[in-house]
Motif scaffolding. Structure first.
Motif, short mmCIF file in Angstrom:
data_model
loop_
_atom_site.label_atom_id
_atom_site.label_comp_id
_atom_site.label_asym_id
_atom_site.label_seq_id
_atom_site.Cartn_x
_atom_site.Cartn_y
_atom_site.Cartn_z
N THR A 1 0.85 -1.10 0.13
CA THR A 1 -0.10 0.12 0.11
C THR A 1 0.67 1.22 -0.24
O THR A 1 1.83 1.50 0.73
CB THR A 1 -0.84 0.04 1.33
N LEU A 2 0.29 2.12 -0.86
CA LEU A 2 1.19 3.63 -0.70
C LEU A 2 1.09 4.13 0.45
O LEU A 2 1.98 4.80 0.99
CB LEU A 2 0.40 4.35 -1.89
N ALA A 3 0.38 3.84 1.25
CA ALA A 3 0.13 4.54 2.69
C ALA A 3 1.52 3.95 3.58
O ALA A 3 2.18 4.80 4.11
CB ALA A 3 -1.01 3.99 3.60
N ALA A 4 1.85 2.68 3.43
CA ALA A 4 3.16 2.16 4.00
C ALA A 4 4.34 2.90 3.34
O ALA A 4 5.34 3.33 4.14
CB ALA A 4 3.09 0.62 3.84
N ILE A 5 4.34 3.10 2.23
CA ILE A 5 5.32 3.54 1.26
C ILE A 5 5.69 5.01 1.79
O ILE A 5 6.79 5.49 2.10
CB ILE A 5 5.06 3.62 -0.13
N VAL B 1 -3.42 8.98 6.46
CA VAL B 1 -2.02 9.10 5.99
C VAL B 1 -1.70 10.32 5.03
O VAL B 1 -0.62 10.79 4.94
CB VAL B 1 -1.50 7.98 5.87
N GLY B 2 -2.88 10.45 4.18
CA GLY B 2 -2.78 11.63 3.22
C GLY B 2 -2.50 10.85 1.85
O GLY B 2 -1.61 11.64 1.02
N VAL B 3 -2.63 9.67 1.70
CA VAL B 3 -2.62 9.10 0.29
C VAL B 3 -2.95 9.88 -1.04
O VAL B 3 -2.35 9.58 -2.04
CB VAL B 3 -3.01 7.59 0.19
#
Length: 390
Positions: A177-181, A255-257
């Motif tokens: 997920t982009l959130a983790a990136i 997170v602000g994805v």
């Protein structure tokens, strides 16, 4: 399967067009300059120069999909050795999919869209009573584990997976997920051939556009945050866990994805981690400490190139994939060797480029720490692993 055709939009001079919604409105949120393809490992005696291409992440302002702004490369990635962490996660994922009632009782059929990174769920799903479809018919369960990201045309890629799903079937998609990136500063997840970087809210909306409703969202620790979405055609009855879906969407929105300003912080993370890695290796060289790398993963390519780390700082990288032995990292010419070289060289440090491999490699190569060496994890920030507890 990844498209064999180069992306026709491979130029900084052309405004990106979204790979999903076709909008041209968006922002470049990460620009790594010209980089060699991360899936191209030239032969060790190939003098180069290696080809380089722009490597930029673009965030669509209309649908929110993070993606490669351009990619004129042709995918040519040697199939990687499957890490134990990925094997364990697949086993866990299949068990949770079964527990959620997403596998037909009494058996059924399955189609898998594979990934060049290795790994398959087919054997595990066969144990759950699913037989692989071999004649092209729609399957009761369609699985995609890190495969969809390799499709240059995301709309065509997702449509192919939907078409492979039976009318009352389940489509299962797993992604980093982009959130983790963003949360981890994992800028080196960006690489040629990886065309899309999903968040749960965006992929949920993409599925809704093609008539699929996400029924489950399962979160795993792999790569700092891997999500599995299960979806059925809208209105088709079946098990549902709306709470898990809504919770994951809210978590990632928090997170602000979708916020270009937030995602753009990956640029600062790139500068910091590349500088730290180079400083660390230079200090070890100047102190006379021996070093070898481990895991010639595609994510290591932009990191080593960004940090300008060549054989003078990192003499070699060992890797478990025989297809990479005797080759070199593009752009920086660090040679790739077999795992036995770690034992033979008895280094003071082994620099590991994939965090999830740490415990597996400690088990496989206990002689590193037994001889007083230590593991240094770089994914992408640098940290010395504390001594393993016995």
């Amino acid at each position: 399967m990844a498209s064999p055709h180069p992306d026709p939009r491979g130029s900084r001079d052309t405004a990106p067009t979204c790979r999903w919604c076709r909008s041209t409105q968006g922002d470049v949120v990460l620009d790594l300059g010209d980089q060699p393809p991360a899936d191209l490992f030239p032969a060790g005696d190939d003098p180069g120069p290696d080809p380089v291409h722009p490597l930029r992440m673009w965030l669509c302002a209309s649908c929110g999909l993070a993606q490669l702004a351009e990619d004129p490369t042709t995918p040519d990635e040697p199939r990687g050795a499957e890490p134990q962490a990925l094997v364990d996660q697949a086993r866990d994922a299949v068990a949770r999919v079964e527990a959620a009632g997403l596998v037909p009782a009494g058996g059924g059929t399955v189609t898998e869209f594979g990934s060049p990174h290795g790994g398959s769920w087919l054997d595990l799903l066969a144990g759950a009573g699913l037989a692989e479809v071999t004649d092209g018919r729609p399957a009761d369960v369609v699985v995609d584990c890190f495969g969809l990201m390799h499709e240059a045309d995301q709309r065509e890629g997702l449509a192919a997976r939907a078409a492979a799903t039976a009318p009352d079937g389940v489509l299962v998609l797993q992604f980093h997920t982009l959130a983790a990136i963003v949360a981890d500063g994992g800028w080196n997840a960006l690489r040629h051939g990886h065309f899309a970087y999903y968040s749960t809210p965006v992929l949920t909306a993409m599925l809704a556009e093609i008539g699929f409703e996400v029924t489950h969202a399962l979160l795993f620790d792999l790569y700092g945050g891997t999500v599995l979405l299960a979806a059925r055609r809208t209105g088709v009855p079946g098990p549902r866990d709306e709470v898990s879906v809504q919770t994951q969407i809210e978590r990632e929105e928090g997170v602000g994805v979708r916020d270009a300003g937030v995602v753009a912080a990956l640029g600062a993370a790139a500068d910091a981690s590349a500088g730290t890695l180079r400083e660390h290796l230079a200090e070890r060289r100047d102190a006379g400490r021996s070093v070898i790398g481990y895991a010639a993963a595609s994510r290591a390519v932009p990191l080593l190139n960004r940090a300008s780390v060549g054989p003078d700082l990192l003499p070699a990288i060992a890797d478990g994939s025989p297809g990479k032995w005797g080759r070199r990292v593009p752009g920086v010419a660090v040679p790739i060797v077999g795992p036995e070289e770690v034992t033979r060289r008895a280094p003071d440090e082994v620099v590991l480029f994939v965090t999830d491999l740490l415990e597996e490699m400690r088990t496989r190569l206990p002689e590193v720490e037994a001889a007083g060496g230590r593991w240094v994890v770089v994914d992408p920030t640098v940290r010395v692993a504390p001594p393993r507890r016995t």
